[in-house]
Design an enzyme around this catalytic site. Structure first.
Site, mmCIF file in Angstrom:
data_model
loop_
_atom_site.group_PDB
_atom_site.id
_atom_site.type_symbol
_atom_site.label_atom_id
_atom_site.label_comp_id
_atom_site.label_asym_id
_atom_site.label_seq_id
_atom_site.Cartn_x
_atom_site.Cartn_y
_atom_site.Cartn_z
ATOM 1 N N HIS A 142 0.934 -1.241 -0.003
ATOM 2 C CA HIS A 142 -0.078 -0.081 -0.092
ATOM 3 C C HIS A 142 1.068 1.181 0.113
ATOM 4 O O HIS A 142 1.654 1.262 0.933
ATOM 5 C CB HIS A 142 -1.268 0.141 1.363
ATOM 6 C CG HIS A 142 -0.328 0.059 2.784
ATOM 7 N ND1 HIS A 142 -0.116 1.306 2.887
ATOM 8 C CD2 HIS A 142 -0.027 -1.201 3.652
ATOM 9 C CE1 HIS A 142 0.734 0.844 4.665
ATOM 10 N NE2 HIS A 142 0.519 -0.122 4.294
ATOM 11 N N ASP A 189 -0.314 3.927 1.363
ATOM 12 C CA ASP A 189 -1.043 5.267 1.738
ATOM 13 C C ASP A 189 -0.002 5.251 2.644
ATOM 14 O O ASP A 189 0.766 4.375 3.165
ATOM 15 C CB ASP A 189 -3.062 5.027 1.791
ATOM 16 C CG ASP A 189 -2.774 4.288 2.637
ATOM 17 O OD1 ASP A 189 -2.498 3.024 2.459
ATOM 18 O OD2 ASP A 189 -4.014 3.907 3.848
ATOM 19 N N GLU A 241 -5.173 1.672 2.990
ATOM 20 C CA GLU A 241 -4.589 0.026 4.095
ATOM 21 C C GLU A 241 -4.955 1.281 5.582
ATOM 22 O O GLU A 241 -5.343 0.767 6.516
ATOM 23 C CB GLU A 241 -3.431 -0.566 3.929
ATOM 24 C CG GLU A 241 -3.135 -1.185 4.561
ATOM 25 C CD GLU A 241 -2.574 -1.327 6.181
ATOM 26 O OE1 GLU A 241 -2.616 -2.562 7.019
ATOM 27 O OE2 GLU A 241 -1.778 -0.071 6.222
ATOM 28 N N THR A 271 -20.200 18.410 35.044
ATOM 29 C CA THR A 271 -20.603 17.669 36.508
ATOM 30 C C THR A 271 -21.837 16.914 36.167
ATOM 31 O O THR A 271 -22.954 17.494 36.355
ATOM 32 C CB THR A 271 -21.130 18.898 37.125
ATOM 33 O OG1 THR A 271 -21.716 19.325 36.860
ATOM 34 C CG2 THR A 271 -20.035 19.178 38.112
ATOM 35 N N HIS A 327 4.341 4.679 12.215
ATOM 36 C CA HIS A 327 2.997 5.076 12.558
ATOM 37 C C HIS A 327 3.419 6.652 13.960
ATOM 38 O O HIS A 327 1.819 6.471 14.549
ATOM 39 C CB HIS A 327 1.599 3.980 13.348
ATOM 40 C CG HIS A 327 0.740 3.377 12.282
ATOM 41 N ND1 HIS A 327 -0.061 3.135 12.820
ATOM 42 C CD2 HIS A 327 1.574 2.741 11.843
ATOM 43 C CE1 HIS A 327 -0.822 1.913 11.861
ATOM 44 N NE2 HIS A 327 0.386 1.940 10.442
#
Lengths: 451, 451
Positions: A73, A75, A140, A303, A418
């Site tokens: 891949h 990408d 991918e 809250t 990554h």
């Protein structure tokens, strides 16, 4: 470099250009190339966006030869200089023999190395020893959107004569070359606890309402012990026992615990010996709790008593676990611990992904050919390793094409996939190209009958 | 109506116009009015934005009379038609005697009712029985940014002659009128567990890493039992015991458990009798877990091991808990349960809000005057109630101005504050105005010496 980030819809034009450039490169080499339209993706806001086309290419068409199909891949994951990159992530920068840039290791250099392998034969006027096909995708990093359908559609056309699938979308474990023979699967769960009909003010209602968040925390805390023991009955029992051979194999694998700890940035791991660590990385299941949707997750203070909260957690699958059984085990168990709380809230458990593990036979001729190629280029035997993560496309190729698969990484163990400052060393890039050239030759030596 | 949403910076011009309109209204009535500049707020992106000015006004300046100061706010919570409103939230719509619109009950109608009370005396050419001051702000819904400093700065000027503070920013508990004599405080905690130096892929690293999220879930699960018992040592022991008088008072309060359940949309509450419910709403502490920052909280799936996760939880404060002690109790306890996990991750516990509860003496002449006014207008005794939430401004007035405070609600129990289809009934609006008129008269009867 093109910013071929598949997760950023604004970068989609770059991604289309990236696919076109890959196709053009293969065309100029004389390949039979197609840009396969795989349709559109739907965005969360309902708009649609064209998916990047899948590039298929073919070199050689000699039916007396084996045909390999290389998957890759082009990408990439997102990257911004301000994330902590030392160099512009989209300007490949050579520093001391390392090539820094997003996608350098994952997966652009391995794809290029395969292209160079074919070019090397062409430059030397040598006939390719096997027919080589390419499948190069551009989605991918965001889940290979559209690829499964494309593979299924072309099963009896493009893929009909493919004998072997080669995937180089992974990395070595150390400085020693490796062949990868397994990945873990993944059962991904949503556990939703719902109570009041809307979020409530914790000051006004706190103390009178049985809060969904307290219930959810209570059941999540019963999934795994502090020492990593999965507490869901039946899961551990289903795992294939660690054989003596495996134990010995793990013992021989080059793996430095200290550099692993350094890479992660922790002082202590779940286990303190190599075999336990490798086994729990590759061939034992684990539970990870990823987060909670519906609760307050922004900075600052609020809250609120959230009315509906959904925990996301996943269990890594290994042989011989069965996703359908895991689904039942997890669902039954969570409902039983929830019932003990006697809460009026409702629990819904859903398994949203059930990806099986993949495991190859390391004695298969495809792997023997890999060992021989590594030996020839690097002068040593490869480590036989697994991946802790899931590479679903391996499973798809196995289930749809029903052909053998090998994973042959050339990326370094410290390439930072990554992460910031991703790189590929010149050494791995060049020697990796040689490995692929040698491997094509080794595969050609496999007897046709053993297919 | 102006979209005076103080949390939406794009609506800030509307909010400025809202403050100007309130000031103009009071000017036309002959009041001495000021628009007090309270500076700017810093936005998360570092930009600054002018805060809405605070309106102060004065009617009457007779030192022989008491001086009351009415506090109110004219900013509102966000509202959009598509959230589920039956009518345009910013177009006040009368349906069967109910006036629907954002801010109708919280707090625009009560502020207007106080203005009408002064106008009524003027229209009848009657001298005001007490001097009346107003403090009207525009940031209440986002934390009264800038108001504390303004009160402190004007302590010896605008507030110097104020004898009593009146707050009508609350609601009745049922169809019976009420006076509010207490609020709970709030200790808001961040519990941060930090492990790896960055987020990790759960496939690649799951099983080898001791995950911060598992640790955090583990310690959060030790805060409160499924039956609502706070498990932090020392908290329950510090709470003022429920006296027989209180028990009897709670018994007499009008409170319908079924309609409370319906309103929330649950089949079962933490307690099934009125006294326990009221006590746990008002005068016992509770723990609410609001959410987790740093974990995966979006829709969809992500296979991440979050590196640093921060839980947000709060403990409602009641007499005789001491925030500093609560901080120590919670911090020590969480560190002790965390230590038992033998995790290499680090835990950091921070108390980011430590708001004390507020409690008034219901025998004080201010409350006796309130009871008399309710009796006069509604022909019955008021319920004496508390608020489970925190109204920090009450505490500020008490601590800075050091004068007695009364909370006198006119909003209905089912007005839907902060929710869709907020309303104020014509009945409550008109009778509430009468109540305020009567109250000014009753306050004037308090002997000067009892101040």
């Amino acid at each position: 470099m093109f910013e071929s980030d598949s997760s950023n819809v604004l970068k989609r034009p770059d991604l289309h250009r990236m696919m076109e450039m890959a196709a053009q490169k293969l065309r100029l080499m004389g390949g039979t190339v197609e840009l396969v339209d795989i349709g559109e993706q739907e965005l969360p806001d309902g708009q649609t966006l064209a998916l990047p086309k899948v590039v298929t290419a073919q070199f050689g068409n000699d039916s007396s030869k084996h045909t390999v199909c290389v998957y890759g891949h082009v990408d990439v994951q997102p990257a911004k200089l301000e994330d902590g990159w030392a160099t512009d992530p989209y300007n490949l920068t050579d520093i001391n023999g390392n090539l820094y840039g997003r996608g350098a290791s994952d997966n652009k250099a391995p794809v290029l190395a395969w292209i160079h392998a074919v070019e090397a034969y062409q430059a030397l006027n040598m006939e390719l020893p096997v027919n080589v096909k390419f499948v190069i995708e551009g989605m991918e990093e965001t889940g290979s959107n559209g690829l499964d359908a494309m593979i299924l559609a072309q099963r009896d056309t493009f893929f009909s004569d493919v004998d072997y699938i080669i995937i180089s979308d992974c990395s070595w474990l150390s400085r020693r070359p490796a062949l990868t023979y397994g990945t873990r699967g993944n059962c991904y769960f949503f556990a939703e606890v719902e109570g009041p009909k809307q979020d409530l003010h914790s000051g006004v209602y706190g103390g009178t309402v049985i809060e969904p968040m307290t219930d959810l925390i209570g059941i999540l805390d019963t999934l795994i012990s502090p020492s990593g023991k999965i507490l869901i009955p039946g899961i551990r029992e289903a795992v294939a026992p660690l054989s003596d051979e495996e134990w010995k194999m793990y013992q021989d694998i080059q793996f430095d615990i200290d550099s692993y700890k350094n890479k992660i940035g922790v002082s202590q791991l779940m286990y303190n010996n190599k075999v336990d660590l490798l086994a729990h990385m590759w061939r034992y299941p684990t539970v990870s709790i990823h987060g909670i949707e519906g609760a307050f997750s922004d900075p600052g203070t609020k809250t609120v008593i959230p009315a509906k909260v959904t925990a996301k957690f996943s269990i890594r699958q290994v042989p011989n676990m069965d996703p359908a059984m895991v689904k039942k085990q997890v669902t039954d168990y969570l409902h039983s611990v929830f019932a003990k709380r006697k809460s009026p809230n409702t629990l819904k458990v859903t398994m949203v992904i059930g990806a099986k593990p993949w495991l190859a036979d390391t004695q298969h001729p495809l792997y023997e050919a890999g060992k021989a190629a590594v030996k020839r280029v690097f002068g040593m035997d490869p480590d036989l390793i697994r991946e802790g993560g899931t590479i679903p496309i391996a499973r798809t190729f196995q289930d749809v094409i029903e052909k053998s698969i090998i994973m042959m990484p050339i990326g370094g163990f410290d390439d930072g996939l990554h992460s910031q400052n991703e790189k590929m060393s010149r050494y791995n890039y060049i020697e990796g190209t040689k490995l692929f050239i040698a491997y094509l030759n080794e595969v050609s030596l496999i007897k046709k009958t053993t297919v």
